[in-house]
Design a protein around this motif. Structure first.
Motif, PDB file in Angstrom:
ATOM      1  N   LEU A  33       0.839  -1.201   0.000  1.00 41.47           N
ATOM      2  CA  LEU A  33       0.000   0.000   0.000  1.00 41.47           C
ATOM      3  C   LEU A  33       0.876   1.254   0.000  1.00 41.47           C
ATOM      4  O   LEU A  33       0.580   2.243  -0.679  1.00 41.47           O
ATOM      5  CB  LEU A  33      -0.913   0.002   1.228  1.00 41.47           C
ATOM      6  CG  LEU A  33      -1.944   1.124   1.293  1.00 41.47           C
ATOM      7  CD1 LEU A  33      -2.821   1.122   0.055  1.00 41.47           C
ATOM      8  CD2 LEU A  33      -2.792   1.011   2.551  1.00 41.47           C
ATOM      9  N   ALA A  34       1.974   1.171   0.728  1.00 40.70           N
ATOM     10  CA  ALA A  34       2.900   2.302   0.769  1.00 40.70           C
ATOM     11  C   ALA A  34       3.476   2.561  -0.618  1.00 40.70           C
ATOM     12  O   ALA A  34       3.642   3.715  -1.032  1.00 40.70           O
ATOM     13  CB  ALA A  34       4.018   2.014   1.764  1.00 40.70           C
ATOM     14  N   ASP A  35       3.737   1.487  -1.306  1.00 43.58           N
ATOM     15  CA  ASP A  35       4.273   1.622  -2.662  1.00 43.58           C
ATOM     16  C   ASP A  35       3.258   2.307  -3.572  1.00 43.58           C
ATOM     17  O   ASP A  35       3.599   3.209  -4.345  1.00 43.58           O
ATOM     18  CB  ASP A  35       4.617   0.230  -3.209  1.00 43.58           C
ATOM     19  CG  ASP A  35       5.497   0.309  -4.444  1.00 43.58           C
ATOM     20  OD1 ASP A  35       6.375   1.193  -4.480  1.00 43.58           O
ATOM     21  OD2 ASP A  35       5.305  -0.502  -5.367  1.00 43.58           O
ATOM     22  N   VAL A  36       2.020   1.886  -3.450  1.00 45.51           N
ATOM     23  CA  VAL A  36       0.954   2.489  -4.239  1.00 45.51           C
ATOM     24  C   VAL A  36       0.867   3.989  -3.937  1.00 45.51           C
ATOM     25  O   VAL A  36       0.771   4.820  -4.836  1.00 45.51           O
ATOM     26  CB  VAL A  36      -0.399   1.811  -3.934  1.00 45.51           C
ATOM     27  CG1 VAL A  36      -1.536   2.594  -4.570  1.00 45.51           C
ATOM     28  CG2 VAL A  36      -0.386   0.374  -4.439  1.00 45.51           C
ATOM     29  N   GLU A  37       0.934   4.296  -2.654  1.00 46.32           N
ATOM     30  CA  GLU A  37       0.799   5.701  -2.248  1.00 46.32           C
ATOM     31  C   GLU A  37       1.969   6.545  -2.728  1.00 46.32           C
ATOM     32  O   GLU A  37       1.817   7.731  -3.023  1.00 46.32           O
ATOM     33  CB  GLU A  37       0.679   5.775  -0.717  1.00 46.32           C
ATOM     34  CG  GLU A  37      -0.674   5.265  -0.225  1.00 46.32           C
ATOM     35  CD  GLU A  37      -0.702   5.032   1.283  1.00 46.32           C
ATOM     36  OE1 GLU A  37       0.392   4.953   1.897  1.00 46.32           O
ATOM     37  OE2 GLU A  37      -1.816   4.921   1.831  1.00 46.32           O
ATOM     38  N   LYS A  38       3.116   5.911  -2.797  1.00 41.85           N
ATOM     39  CA  LYS A  38       4.301   6.627  -3.278  1.00 41.85           C
ATOM     40  C   LYS A  38       4.058   7.149  -4.698  1.00 41.85           C
ATOM     41  O   LYS A  38       4.303   8.320  -4.995  1.00 41.85           O
ATOM     42  CB  LYS A  38       5.507   5.688  -3.260  1.00 41.85           C
ATOM     43  CG  LYS A  38       6.828   6.372  -3.567  1.00 41.85           C
ATOM     44  CD  LYS A  38       7.954   5.356  -3.605  1.00 41.85           C
ATOM     45  CE  LYS A  38       7.811   4.396  -4.759  1.00 41.85           C
ATOM     46  NZ  LYS A  38       8.860   3.358  -4.799  1.00 41.85           N
ATOM     47  N   HIS A  39       3.559   6.267  -5.537  1.00 40.49           N
ATOM     48  CA  HIS A  39       3.324   6.659  -6.923  1.00 40.49           C
ATOM     49  C   HIS A  39       2.146   7.620  -7.045  1.00 40.49           C
ATOM     50  O   HIS A  39       2.139   8.508  -7.898  1.00 40.49           O
ATOM     51  CB  HIS A  39       3.087   5.420  -7.780  1.00 40.49           C
ATOM     52  CG  HIS A  39       4.293   4.558  -7.927  1.00 40.49           C
ATOM     53  ND1 HIS A  39       5.430   4.985  -8.573  1.00 40.49           N
ATOM     54  CD2 HIS A  39       4.564   3.306  -7.485  1.00 40.49           C
ATOM     55  CE1 HIS A  39       6.343   4.017  -8.527  1.00 40.49           C
ATOM     56  NE2 HIS A  39       5.837   3.003  -7.871  1.00 40.49           N
ATOM     57  N   LEU A  40       1.191   7.451  -6.169  1.00 38.86           N
ATOM     58  CA  LEU A  40       0.042   8.364  -6.174  1.00 38.86           C
ATOM     59  C   LEU A  40       0.512   9.784  -5.861  1.00 38.86           C
ATOM     60  O   LEU A  40       0.127  10.751  -6.526  1.00 38.86           O
ATOM     61  CB  LEU A  40      -0.988   7.899  -5.146  1.00 38.86           C
ATOM     62  CG  LEU A  40      -2.279   8.718  -5.061  1.00 38.86           C
ATOM     63  CD1 LEU A  40      -3.037   8.631  -6.372  1.00 38.86           C
ATOM     64  CD2 LEU A  40      -3.154   8.222  -3.907  1.00 38.86           C
TER      65      LEU A  40
END
Lengths: 255, 255
Positions: free
Chosen positions: A147-154
DNA sequence: CGGCCGTAGTGGTCGGACCACATCTCTGGC
DNA sequence: GCCAGAGATGTGGTCCGACCACTACGGCCG
């Protein structure tokens, strides 16, 4: 060479038939020699005679074993290489790939790149179905790290105005979600359906209509559904997201 | 090395090559020559310089144009042939395919054929998602003619006990439904996911457990949903149908 | 002992030769 | 005049042999 098995008229010459084919009973000459070689190697892998990562004999040896020329064997190898089944390392040898989803589905990008018109809509339709499913699965399974990875790109996507960079993080955003869904095969297909050139072609026109903000809102909605671990909301958000582009493209085609 | 003596021509060391391509502006030596040729031809098609169905120059001419040998050009052509982009007709010439979904997605079958273990489950998962969607779409769009075709295979499947024939009509049953869904791309992907060898591998064990009757019931349920033009019922029935196999396979893998 | 370098082995490229097949052309009989 | 068949032409399919580019291994030298 000795491939002149049925020389009818000039029934002489016949230097050395030799034919290294021991199996009598119907040679079964189907298709081209190269095609047969492709099938044979594929069969070898299918039957487990060749393990993933294993090194094959040299081109020269392989050609001898199958009784064909090196040229033909090279074509067969090249074919299996582009299919992601084999990997040739100059100076080292030929190896079987890991046969993972990513290896084999890489060619899927070719489809997306060469498609146009109505088929682009069809591809987006397929993507909508798979993407929504993958996003729903991700909502149920995603780990904090993922989820953190997703948020990074977001965040990165929202922090810039460079279209190129936005597209890049957009792709990464969805890729991260697809990976979190836990189905590598599905992720690989989606990767192909979102290949850089494909997205770039569609995106070019789409974002010219001030779709940036909408895209950001849709991504935010997907993200909220993931955080809330709400598969149904995630599915709906993803479907709507892809559906937007789909509708736009459909409209473009109609004029 | 396997070759020792030279042909004894005196003056050498001078590359007789001379490279027909003037070293004008950066040769851009990326990857192998063949790989470049593949990209170039792909690009030509992508840019519309080569229309579907159009005939290409001869191998010899193409090789000359791109400044490579015929051998390398042949490998490039072979590669694009297996990808379903080009089609070579012996004695006639090389042609661009229609670039339809079926042409390009034929390679999808390779993935199914070479996958095993956990990836088979993933593939079935993808198939379940797409098949259920396609069946739902078909329920809403199927024409009387198409429905008749579906029923033909349904009847034929129920009229025999030959596993081979059952499998054959089973495939045709689903294929007809996929076509009725109106998305050729989706149909082509499903075709690959149901490739003969793939189904045969899984089916072998599945139907040994008296799954024949269950399969027939599930097919009947799908058919009823199509007749009733009930997309939701169709979706559920198709998902359950594939899900059955999926669960069975998952159980097999766990032991 | 370790790094350098030579060498053997591998894939990559090339050019030419010939074969098998498809297509068109030209011929000869009707 | 017409059409079937033989021939000529051109195309992809196969093979061979040579050489190049790169890698990996191992022995040599410092």
């Amino acid at each position: 060479m000795d491939q002149s098995e049925q020389s009818a008229p000039p029934a002489q010459t016949v230097p050395v038939q030799a034919t290294p084919v021991p199996k009598g009973a119907v040679p079964a000459q189907k298709g081209t020699v190269t095609q047969r070689a492709i099938e044979q190697i594929k069969a070898m892998i299918g039957e487990g005679l060749l393990e993933p990562g294993q090194r094959l004999p040299t081109e020269r040896d392989l050609a001898t074993q199958l009784g064909i020329s090196r040229s033909s064997m090279r074509e067969a190898i090249r074919a299996l290489t582009v299919l992601g089944v084999l990997e040739a390392r100059h100076g080292s040898g030929i190896y079987v790939t890991q046969l993972e989803a990513g290896d084999l589905l890489e060619t899927f990008g070719v489809v997306a790149d060469l498609s146009r018109g109505p088929r682009l809509v069809e591809l987006l339709e397929v993507r909508r179905v798979l993407e929504s499913t993958a996003t729903a699965l991700a909502a149920a399974r995603i780990t904090p790290d993922q989820l953190a990875d997703v948020e990074k790109h977001l965040a990165a996507m929202n922090a810039t105005d460079d279209p190129e960079e936005i597209l890049s993080h957009d792709l990464a955003f969805h890729r991260a979600i697809a990976l979190a869904a836990g189905n590598d095969t599905m992720a690989a297909i989606l990767e192909g359906l979102s290949s850089r050139t494909f997205r770039a072609r569609v995106w070019r026109g789409y974002q010219e209509e001030g779709a940036f903000e909408r895209t950001r809102r849709e991504h935010a909605r997907i993200h909220r559904a993931l955080v809330a671990r709400d598969p149904e909301a995630a599915r709906a958000a993803a479907a709507a997201h892809v559906g937007e582009v789909e509708d736009w493209l459909r409209g473009q085609l109609e004029g």
